[in-house]
Design a protein around this motif. Structure first.
Motif, PDB file in Angstrom:
ATOM      1  N   SER A 149      38.600  41.715  34.572  1.00  0.00           N
ATOM      2  CA  SER A 149      38.687  40.497  35.506  1.00  0.00           C
ATOM      3  C   SER A 149      39.648  40.754  36.462  1.00  0.00           C
ATOM      4  O   SER A 149      39.399  40.372  37.617  1.00  0.00           O
ATOM      5  CB  SER A 149      38.800  39.263  34.560  1.00  0.00           C
ATOM      6  OG  SER A 149      37.930  39.118  33.696  1.00  0.00           O
ATOM      7  N   ALA A 150      40.823  41.192  36.292  1.00  0.00           N
ATOM      8  CA  ALA A 150      42.035  41.423  37.204  1.00  0.00           C
ATOM      9  C   ALA A 150      41.381  42.442  38.493  1.00  0.00           C
ATOM     10  O   ALA A 150      41.356  42.375  39.547  1.00  0.00           O
ATOM     11  CB  ALA A 150      43.124  41.862  36.744  1.00  0.00           C
ATOM     12  N   ARG A 151      40.606  43.722  37.872  1.00  0.00           N
ATOM     13  CA  ARG A 151      40.080  44.547  38.725  1.00  0.00           C
ATOM     14  C   ARG A 151      38.904  43.873  39.654  1.00  0.00           C
ATOM     15  O   ARG A 151      38.738  44.339  40.815  1.00  0.00           O
ATOM     16  CB  ARG A 151      39.466  45.671  37.744  1.00  0.00           C
ATOM     17  CG  ARG A 151      40.784  46.584  37.362  1.00  0.00           C
ATOM     18  CD  ARG A 151      40.416  47.705  36.428  1.00  0.00           C
ATOM     19  NE  ARG A 151      41.684  48.495  36.352  1.00  0.00           N
ATOM     20  CZ  ARG A 151      41.655  49.148  34.969  1.00  0.00           C
ATOM     21  NH1 ARG A 151      40.501  49.422  34.127  1.00  0.00           N
ATOM     22  NH2 ARG A 151      42.697  50.017  34.904  1.00  0.00           N
ATOM     23  N   PHE A 152      38.163  43.222  38.989  1.00  0.00           N
ATOM     24  CA  PHE A 152      37.044  42.405  39.608  1.00  0.00           C
ATOM     25  C   PHE A 152      37.700  41.682  40.726  1.00  0.00           C
ATOM     26  O   PHE A 152      37.154  41.786  41.942  1.00  0.00           O
ATOM     27  CB  PHE A 152      36.370  41.554  38.649  1.00  0.00           C
ATOM     28  CG  PHE A 152      34.996  40.778  38.872  1.00  0.00           C
ATOM     29  CD1 PHE A 152      34.241  41.248  40.017  1.00  0.00           C
ATOM     30  CD2 PHE A 152      34.930  39.602  38.690  1.00  0.00           C
ATOM     31  CE1 PHE A 152      32.812  40.714  40.298  1.00  0.00           C
ATOM     32  CE2 PHE A 152      33.513  38.741  39.041  1.00  0.00           C
ATOM     33  CZ  PHE A 152      32.795  39.403  39.799  1.00  0.00           C
ATOM     34  N   LYS A 153      38.757  41.015  40.300  1.00  0.00           N
ATOM     35  CA  LYS A 153      39.417  40.002  41.417  1.00  0.00           C
ATOM     36  C   LYS A 153      39.746  40.769  42.683  1.00  0.00           C
ATOM     37  O   LYS A 153      39.774  40.561  43.759  1.00  0.00           O
ATOM     38  CB  LYS A 153      40.200  39.170  40.826  1.00  0.00           C
ATOM     39  CG  LYS A 153      39.892  38.133  39.925  1.00  0.00           C
ATOM     40  CD  LYS A 153      40.880  37.218  39.508  1.00  0.00           C
ATOM     41  CE  LYS A 153      40.773  37.123  37.983  1.00  0.00           C
ATOM     42  NZ  LYS A 153      41.738  36.146  37.195  1.00  0.00           N
ATOM     43  N   TYR A 154      40.467  41.909  42.287  1.00  0.00           N
ATOM     44  CA  TYR A 154      40.899  42.963  43.308  1.00  0.00           C
ATOM     45  C   TYR A 154      40.014  43.483  44.164  1.00  0.00           C
ATOM     46  O   TYR A 154      39.734  43.520  45.426  1.00  0.00           O
ATOM     47  CB  TYR A 154      41.682  44.110  42.773  1.00  0.00           C
ATOM     48  CG  TYR A 154      41.843  45.293  43.426  1.00  0.00           C
ATOM     49  CD1 TYR A 154      43.083  45.387  44.318  1.00  0.00           C
ATOM     50  CD2 TYR A 154      41.016  46.412  43.226  1.00  0.00           C
ATOM     51  CE1 TYR A 154      43.180  46.428  45.295  1.00  0.00           C
ATOM     52  CE2 TYR A 154      41.092  47.383  44.073  1.00  0.00           C
ATOM     53  CZ  TYR A 154      42.162  47.675  45.096  1.00  0.00           C
ATOM     54  OH  TYR A 154      42.431  48.678  45.911  1.00  0.00           O
ATOM     55  N   ARG A 155      38.712  43.852  43.615  1.00  0.00           N
ATOM     56  CA  ARG A 155      37.462  43.981  44.366  1.00  0.00           C
ATOM     57  C   ARG A 155      36.699  43.109  45.187  1.00  0.00           C
ATOM     58  O   ARG A 155      36.591  43.322  46.478  1.00  0.00           O
ATOM     59  CB  ARG A 155      36.619  44.553  43.487  1.00  0.00           C
ATOM     60  CG  ARG A 155      36.874  46.330  42.930  1.00  0.00           C
ATOM     61  CD  ARG A 155      37.132  47.117  44.071  1.00  0.00           C
ATOM     62  NE  ARG A 155      37.236  48.472  43.464  1.00  0.00           N
ATOM     63  CZ  ARG A 155      37.811  49.619  44.219  1.00  0.00           C
ATOM     64  NH1 ARG A 155      37.921  49.428  45.582  1.00  0.00           N
ATOM     65  NH2 ARG A 155      38.141  50.754  43.826  1.00  0.00           N
ATOM     66  N   LEU A 160      35.834  40.219  50.476  1.00  0.00           N
ATOM     67  CA  LEU A 160      36.121  39.085  51.143  1.00  0.00           C
ATOM     68  C   LEU A 160      37.042  39.219  52.404  1.00  0.00           C
ATOM     69  O   LEU A 160      37.343  38.223  53.082  1.00  0.00           O
ATOM     70  CB  LEU A 160      36.364  37.923  50.256  1.00  0.00           C
ATOM     71  CG  LEU A 160      35.244  37.723  49.206  1.00  0.00           C
ATOM     72  CD1 LEU A 160      35.808  36.697  47.996  1.00  0.00           C
ATOM     73  CD2 LEU A 160      34.140  36.844  49.818  1.00  0.00           C
ATOM     74  N   ASP A 161      37.988  40.241  52.250  1.00  0.00           N
ATOM     75  CA  ASP A 161      39.364  40.193  53.099  1.00  0.00           C
ATOM     76  C   ASP A 161      40.039  38.812  52.709  1.00  0.00           C
ATOM     77  O   ASP A 161      40.393  38.263  53.653  1.00  0.00           O
ATOM     78  CB  ASP A 161      38.736  40.331  54.526  1.00  0.00           C
ATOM     79  CG  ASP A 161      39.958  40.554  55.386  1.00  0.00           C
ATOM     80  OD1 ASP A 161      40.978  41.101  54.713  1.00  0.00           O
ATOM     81  OD2 ASP A 161      39.763  40.569  56.655  1.00  0.00           O
ATOM     82  N   ASP A 166      43.289  33.495  46.296  1.00  0.00           N
ATOM     83  CA  ASP A 166      42.156  32.512  46.477  1.00  0.00           C
ATOM     84  C   ASP A 166      40.962  32.924  45.863  1.00  0.00           C
ATOM     85  O   ASP A 166      39.913  32.171  45.816  1.00  0.00           O
ATOM     86  CB  ASP A 166      41.875  32.970  48.143  1.00  0.00           C
ATOM     87  CG  ASP A 166      41.710  31.599  48.750  1.00  0.00           C
ATOM     88  OD1 ASP A 166      42.158  30.443  48.499  1.00  0.00           O
ATOM     89  OD2 ASP A 166      41.105  31.657  50.110  1.00  0.00           O
ATOM     90  N   VAL A 167      40.993  33.876  44.947  1.00  0.00           N
ATOM     91  CA  VAL A 167      39.579  34.459  44.381  1.00  0.00           C
ATOM     92  C   VAL A 167      39.813  34.258  42.929  1.00  0.00           C
ATOM     93  O   VAL A 167      40.832  34.270  42.205  1.00  0.00           O
ATOM     94  CB  VAL A 167      39.569  36.077  44.572  1.00  0.00           C
ATOM     95  CG1 VAL A 167      38.507  36.566  43.950  1.00  0.00           C
ATOM     96  CG2 VAL A 167      39.408  36.071  46.106  1.00  0.00           C
ATOM     97  N   ASP A 168      38.568  33.840  42.365  1.00  0.00           N
ATOM     98  CA  ASP A 168      38.505  33.547  40.863  1.00  0.00           C
ATOM     99  C   ASP A 168      37.282  34.430  40.462  1.00  0.00           C
ATOM    100  O   ASP A 168      35.992  34.480  40.984  1.00  0.00           O
ATOM    101  CB  ASP A 168      38.411  32.259  40.252  1.00  0.00           C
ATOM    102  CG  ASP A 168      39.280  32.071  38.871  1.00  0.00           C
ATOM    103  OD1 ASP A 168      39.336  33.207  38.277  1.00  0.00           O
ATOM    104  OD2 ASP A 168      39.220  30.995  38.381  1.00  0.00           O
ATOM    105  N   GLY A 169      37.150  34.891  39.343  1.00  0.00           N
ATOM    106  CA  GLY A 169      36.149  35.490  38.822  1.00  0.00           C
ATOM    107  C   GLY A 169      36.531  36.211  37.349  1.00  0.00           C
ATOM    108  O   GLY A 169      37.403  36.236  36.834  1.00  0.00           O
ATOM    109  N   GLY A 213      36.176  50.820  37.558  1.00  0.00           N
ATOM    110  CA  GLY A 213      37.490  50.598  37.811  1.00  0.00           C
ATOM    111  C   GLY A 213      38.505  51.558  36.945  1.00  0.00           C
ATOM    112  O   GLY A 213      39.617  51.996  37.620  1.00  0.00           O
ATOM    113  N   GLY A 214      38.333  51.710  35.629  1.00  0.00           N
ATOM    114  CA  GLY A 214      39.161  52.432  34.900  1.00  0.00           C
ATOM    115  C   GLY A 214      39.183  53.960  35.249  1.00  0.00           C
ATOM    116  O   GLY A 214      39.849  54.665  35.334  1.00  0.00           O
ATOM    117  N   ALA A 215      37.760  54.410  35.256  1.00  0.00           N
ATOM    118  CA  ALA A 215      37.418  55.643  35.568  1.00  0.00           C
ATOM    119  C   ALA A 215      37.945  56.104  37.017  1.00  0.00           C
ATOM    120  O   ALA A 215      38.439  57.276  37.036  1.00  0.00           O
ATOM    121  CB  ALA A 215      35.821  56.074  35.394  1.00  0.00           C
TER     122      ALA A 215
END
Ligand code: NAI
Length: 308
Positions: A149-155, A160-161, A166-169, A213-215
């Motif tokens: 989820s942290a990687r998802f929020k990073y992406r 979204l720039d 500001d982002v949740d997921g 993300g991990g790969a």
């Protein structure tokens, strides 16, 4: 609060460091099978205490489980990490033996402990701890979704720039490239669905980048990542230590929830002083349900490789 971290390698040491820096635990014991390694990491970390302003006492131990006695939480990071091109599932042979022995040793000295499993293939290792230890199911927690989820929020923030705060997921499902289910439909930027800001194609790209993300990091680093995994574990330990009742996606034994049975897979749970306080069942779309169910099939196939 006493925390033991087994495996003083990249993830274990990073996890111990973040726990110490957050300053909520009285004691962290780092344990490793490699002679002197955990003692060395513990000493190095303790020499950051005056610099980083924490009072957590970190000690190291070469395989002496007596030092881990009466731990409230034990984190298992021992095992081999993947190399570029490897899947997490390929680690099963070596890591299953390590996780089985380590969890038995931990419980012998801390029968009331909560165990957080990090070693890969994590969902299967979490299931193995269930099958072999007899600990209550709320006390066996797999770490994968918090990291994914942290990687998802990073992406998402990148697409979204937007600032990450500001982002949740959330990402649920198995902790594998194919098994992850990033819930793009529910992702938000400051409460507004992200689909209001970016195209479906861009969201699909975010989803794909998250899953690998991990790969991606393994390709860059030559081994798997450690900062974000360590931070993810420390957040979960903190929620348990401080009884925050925060929601994290974690691998847990399902007994009918989400229509799934007899496997550990990532779903949202409330974490508090009892470990998993409850499993949160959210309404998934048909597509998300189908994705989760094929993810579960993948996890079950890997579980089938265990010699139980
Ligand atoms: P690493 O190789 O840096 O550290 C592993 C440590 O475990 C080594 O120091 C080794 O000596 C120790 N060890 C091996 N057998 C042991 C035993 N029987 N008892 C005590 N210690 C033992 O590996 P790294 O990068 O820290 O990764 C550890 C595990 O965590 C791997 O399986 C990796 O795939 C997994 N991982 C899981 C993540 C997740 O999201 N669940 C994220 C990142 C890594």
């Amino acid at each position: 609060m006493k925390v033991t971290v087994v495996g003083a390698g990249a993830v274990g040491a990073s996890c111990a460091e973040y726990i110490a820096i957050k300053n909520f635990a009285a004691e962290v014991v780092l344990l490793d099978i490699k002679e002197g390694y955990a003692e060395g990491k513990a000493m190095d970390l303790m020499q950051t205490a005056s610099l980083n302003g924490f009072d957590t006492k970190i000690t190291g131990s070469t395989n002496d489980y007596a030092k881990t006695a009466n731990s409230d939480v034990c984190v298992i990071t021992s095992g081999i990490p993947r190399k570029p091109g490897m899947t997490r599932e390929e680690l099963i042979g070596i890591n299953a033996g390590i996780v089985k022995t380590v969890s038995a040793n931990l419980i012998e000295h801390s029968p009331e402990t909560i165990i957080i499993v990090v070693s890969n293939p994590m969902d299967t290792m979490t299931y193995l701890v269930h099958k072999t230890t007899g600990l209550a199911k709320n006390k066996i927690i797999g770490m994968g979704g918090a990291l994914d989820s942290a990687r998802f929020k990073y992406r998402l923030a990148e697409a979204l720039d937007a600032p990450i705060s500001d982002v949740d997921g959330m990402v649920i499902g198995g902790h594998s490239d194919k098994g992850m289910v990033p819930l793009t439909r529910l992702a938000t930027r400051n409460s507004v669905p992200v689909s209001e800001f970016i195209s479906e194609d861009r969201l699909t790209q975010v989803m794909e980048d998250t899953k690998v993300g991990g790969a991606t990091l393994t390709g860059l680093l030559g081994t798997s990542a450690w900062y974000a995994p360590g931070a993810a574990v420390s957040g979960m330990v903190q929620a348990i230590a401080c009884d925050t009742k925060k929601i994290f996606p974690c691998s847990t034994l399902l007994e009918g929830e989400y229509g799934l049975n007899d496997l550990c897979i990532g779903v949202p749970v409330v974490l508090g002083k009892n470990g998993i306080e409850s499993i949160v069942e959210i309404n998934l779309s048909d597509a998300e349900k189908a994705h989760l169910s094929s993810s579960a099939e993948g996890v079950k196939a890997t579980n089938g490789l265990l010699e139980l």
